[in-house]
Enzyme design. Structure first.
Site, PDB file in Angstrom:
ATOM      1  N   PRO A  54      -2.147 -12.126  10.294  1.00  0.00           N
ATOM      2  CA  PRO A  54      -2.446 -12.005  11.734  1.00  0.00           C
ATOM      3  C   PRO A  54      -2.743 -10.548  12.085  1.00  0.00           C
ATOM      4  CG  PRO A  54      -0.105 -12.447  11.353  1.00  0.00           C
ATOM      5  CD  PRO A  54      -0.778 -12.544  10.026  1.00  0.00           C
ATOM      6  N   ASP A  55      -3.704 -10.334  12.963  1.00  0.00           N
ATOM      7  CA  ASP A  55      -4.021  -8.969  13.399  1.00  0.00           C
ATOM      8  C   ASP A  55      -3.102  -8.613  14.572  1.00  0.00           C
ATOM      9  OD1 ASP A  55      -5.101  -6.622  14.569  1.00  0.00           O
ATOM     10  OD2 ASP A  55      -6.988  -7.016  13.542  1.00  0.00           O
ATOM     11  N   PHE A 115      -4.575   2.647  14.973  1.00  0.00           N
ATOM     12  CA  PHE A 115      -4.970   3.664  14.005  1.00  0.00           C
ATOM     13  C   PHE A 115      -6.193   3.141  13.259  1.00  0.00           C
ATOM     14  CE2 PHE A 115      -2.238   7.397  13.147  1.00  0.00           C
ATOM     15  CZ  PHE A 115      -1.436   7.289  14.271  1.00  0.00           C
ATOM     16  N   ASN A 139       0.849  -1.197   0.000  1.00  0.00           N
ATOM     17  CA  ASN A 139       0.000   0.000   0.000  1.00  0.00           C
ATOM     18  C   ASN A 139       0.884   1.247   0.000  1.00  0.00           C
ATOM     19  OD1 ASN A 139       0.567   0.837   2.858  1.00  0.00           O
ATOM     20  ND2 ASN A 139      -0.301  -1.184   3.224  1.00  0.00           N
TER      21      ASN A 139
HETATM   22  O1  PMT Z   1       2.818   6.078   6.583  1.00  0.00           O
HETATM   23  P1  PMT Z   1       2.225   7.403   6.122  1.00  0.00           P
HETATM   24  O2  PMT Z   1       2.403   7.622   4.643  1.00  0.00           O
HETATM   25  O3  PMT Z   1       2.705   8.569   6.941  1.00  0.00           O
HETATM   26  O4  PMT Z   1       0.624   7.310   6.333  1.00  0.00           O
HETATM   27  C1  PMT Z   1       0.111   7.236   7.631  1.00  0.00           C
HETATM   28  C2  PMT Z   1      -1.060   6.218   7.719  1.00  0.00           C
HETATM   29  C3  PMT Z   1      -2.237   6.718   6.900  1.00  0.00           C
HETATM   30  C4  PMT Z   1      -0.623   4.844   7.198  1.00  0.00           C
HETATM   31  C5  PMT Z   1      -1.411   6.110   9.258  1.00  0.00           C
HETATM   32  O5  PMT Z   1      -1.834   7.359   9.714  1.00  0.00           O
HETATM   33  C6  PMT Z   1      -2.514   5.078   9.482  1.00  0.00           C
HETATM   34  O6  PMT Z   1      -3.700   5.328   9.369  1.00  0.00           O
HETATM   35  N1  PMT Z   1      -2.102   3.821   9.804  1.00  0.00           N
HETATM   36  C7  PMT Z   1      -2.993   2.673   9.934  1.00  0.00           C
HETATM   37  C8  PMT Z   1      -3.347   2.163   8.572  1.00  0.00           C
HETATM   38  C9  PMT Z   1      -4.252   0.968   8.628  1.00  0.00           C
HETATM   39  O7  PMT Z   1      -3.837  -0.107   8.269  1.00  0.00           O
HETATM   40  O8  PMT Z   1      -5.447   1.184   9.155  1.00  0.00           O
HETATM   41  P2  PMT Z   1      -6.586   0.071   9.320  1.00  0.00           P
HETATM   42  O9  PMT Z   1      -7.803   0.832   9.681  1.00  0.00           O
HETATM   43  O10 PMT Z   1      -6.627  -0.815   8.138  1.00  0.00           O
HETATM   44  O11 PMT Z   1      -6.076  -0.795  10.525  1.00  0.00           O
HETATM   45  C10 PMT Z   1      -6.458  -0.564  11.873  1.00  0.00           C
HETATM   46  C11 PMT Z   1      -5.348  -0.846  12.830  1.00  0.00           C
HETATM   47  O12 PMT Z   1      -5.065  -2.242  12.840  1.00  0.00           O
HETATM   48  C12 PMT Z   1      -4.028  -0.141  12.520  1.00  0.00           C
HETATM   49  O13 PMT Z   1      -3.492   0.299  13.754  1.00  0.00           O
HETATM   50  C13 PMT Z   1      -3.175  -1.250  11.931  1.00  0.00           C
HETATM   51  O14 PMT Z   1      -1.785  -1.043  12.226  1.00  0.00           O
HETATM   52  C14 PMT Z   1      -3.690  -2.476  12.654  1.00  0.00           C
HETATM   53  N2  PMT Z   1      -3.581  -3.746  11.920  1.00  0.00           N
HETATM   54  C15 PMT Z   1      -4.225  -3.942  10.750  1.00  0.00           C
HETATM   55  C16 PMT Z   1      -4.136  -5.156  10.118  1.00  0.00           C
HETATM   56  C17 PMT Z   1      -3.364  -6.189  10.695  1.00  0.00           C
HETATM   57  N3  PMT Z   1      -3.211  -7.346  10.108  1.00  0.00           N
HETATM   58  N4  PMT Z   1      -2.719  -5.958  11.848  1.00  0.00           N
HETATM   59  C18 PMT Z   1      -2.824  -4.764  12.467  1.00  0.00           C
HETATM   60  O15 PMT Z   1      -2.220  -4.577  13.527  1.00  0.00           O
END
Ligand code: PMT
Length: 415
Positions: free
Chosen positions: A305-306, A323, A210
């Site tokens: 894995p989450d 996030f 991404n």
């Molecule tokens: O890196 P930059 O270019 O500065 O951009 C910043 C950002 C937009 C990436 C950052 O601000 C952000 O939003 N990061 C989280 C992106 C994301 O994957 O969001 P999500 O809503 O899909 O996931 C929710 C949370 O679960 C996140 O904290 C993610 O790290 C976590 N996750 C998701 C999937 C997974 N398999 N494991 C996780 O831990």
């Protein structure tokens, strides 16, 4: 003195009779638990020998900007990166003038320019030199730029005069140096931050990923280190240098990020998941490059894995901040993640069309739960508090985020 335990203090010694006191200062800093490396100017070596400072600091003394031996192992940049704080004691009038005007003609002045750790000076000079308008202008300029001045003290001077210009006594300097770290809201806490994208391999040359640049996560890691935390940054592939005083672990896939994060959870106080972790990966990794023989190819994907949910579910889970990257219904989705993953806080941002990913600025809305007893009649996805962190450069935003996290973390401690 707990604040100095394991802190890396770079002690600069400039030329002046008070240089002899820096030997005692070195010993006292080490007694307080600090690791000390000494950089001496040429003039300082006229007053005290490098051998004395080496014996007392337990480390080789650094003298020359262009020392091929030092350059190979730890040049001025490495020294600047190494330091948690720089203390120049004694700081001569000449050194203050050089620093005020950005001169970099020896090791100490060069590394002060290259260092973003807190910098403190303990001036020592004749009273008239200290009160000279040139020195006072330099002092004001340095203070405006955030340089801390410890002293000088007043009293009898080596030149026989009495007045302001004596170097502050060693023990007091140790306490003042400790004070540089006391202000950190995350002082001594262990913080793990994830940042950047992950790459999920399809075949030996292709992957799913991404647009995350890592800028948000790296800014958060830097802000946490600035606030006094011991920071481990688990980073997907990005083109950014590690922030100062941050331990970086490089990973590529979600699986590797999961392993690295979980391996660092034992003493972790706060986990901040800013990485854009791939939610899916190819079920099968092709051993060889997939050929374009067919007109259509289907890729079967499976969940990764989450990481965030796994951290929050640990028996002694750290304060866990996730996030939420959303393109619609920001609040509802963010609150749902907060509740579903039992997080302590979620930082939600709008993404897409130049927002969030790969930009230098961002805006966040923070959500956190309140204890169930305070909110028992409110549906689970409406419970808790929230706060807007308005659109700003990611480094400023990261500092604001760290300050809210620190408040919530310490508030939780008291409940
Ligand atoms: O890196 P930059 O270019 O500065 O951009 C910043 C950002 C937009 C990436 C950052 O601000 C952000 O939003 N990061 C989280 C992106 C994301 O994957 O969001 P999500 O809503 O899909 O996931 C929710 C949370 O679960 C996140 O904290 C993610 O790290 C976590 N996750 C998701 C999937 C997974 N398999 N494991 C996780 O831990």
């Amino acid at each position: 003195m707990k604040q100095l335990e394991n802190k890396r203090i770079l002690l600069g010694v400039t030329g002046g009779i008070a240089a002899y006191k820096s030997a005692d200062l070195t010993r006292r800093l080490r007694d307080a638990g600090a690791e000390v490396r000494v950089v001496m100017t040429r003039a300082a070596t006229e007053f005290i020998t490098p051998l004395t400072m080496q014996a007392l600091s337990g480390n080789p003394v650094h003298l020359h900007l262009l020392d091929p031996q030092a350059e190979a192992a730890m040049g001025h940049i490495e020294l600047a990166r190494w330091a948690d704080a720089v203390l120049v004691a004694p700081a001569s009038a000449n050194f203050m003038a050089k620093l005020a005007h950005g001169l970099a003609d020896d090791l100490l002045s060069t590394l002060c320019l290259a260092c973003d750790a807190p910098l403190a000076l303990a001036p020592a000079m004749n009273r008239l030199m200290w009160s000279n308008p040139a020195t006072q202008d330099n002092r004001r300029l340095l203070e405006r730029r955030g340089v801390r001045l410890f002293g000088p003290a007043a009293g009898e001077q080596a030149c026989g005069e009495v007045g302001e210009g004596r170097m502050v006594e060693s023990q007091q300097l140790v306490e003042m140096t400790a004070g540089l770290f006391a202000a950190g809201s995350l002082n001594g806490l262990n913080v793990v931050v994830s940042a950047g994208p992950t790459r999920e391999a399809i075949d030996p040359v292709r992957f799913i990923s991404n647009r995350s640049s890592g800028k948000m996560g790296y800014a958060i890691a830097a802000a946490a280190a600035e606030a006094g935390a011991n920071v481990t940054l688990v980073s997907g592939p990005v083109a950014l240098p590690a922030p100062p005083r941050v331990v970086r672990i490089d990973v590529e896939s979600a699986e590797q990020m999961y392993e690295a994060v979980l391996a660092n959870m034992r003493d972790c106080d706060i986990f901040i998941g800013a990485a854009a972790v791939a939610d899916y990966r190819p079920q099968q990794l092709a051993q060889h490059k997939i050929k374009k023989a067919q007109t259509e190819v289907s890729l079967a994907l499976e969940r990764t894995p989450d990481i965030l949910a796994s951290v929050a579910a640990l028996p002694n889970a750290p304060f866990t901040v996730g996030f939420a990257a959303e393109t619609e219904n920001l609040e509802a989705h963010a609150r749902a993640k907060l509740a579903a993953k039992t997080l302590d806080m979620v930082a939600a941002n709008w993404v897409g069309q130049g927002m969030g990913f790969d930009s230098n600025e961002n805006a966040l809305t923070l959500f956190w739960p309140l204890p169930a007893s305070q909110d028992s009649n409110v549906p689970v996805d409406r419970q808790g508090g929230s706060m807007e962190l308005p659109y700003a450069a990611k480094d400023k935003l990261a500092r604001d985020l760290i300050s809210v996290i620190s408040e919530r973390y310490h508030a939780q401690d008291k409940t």
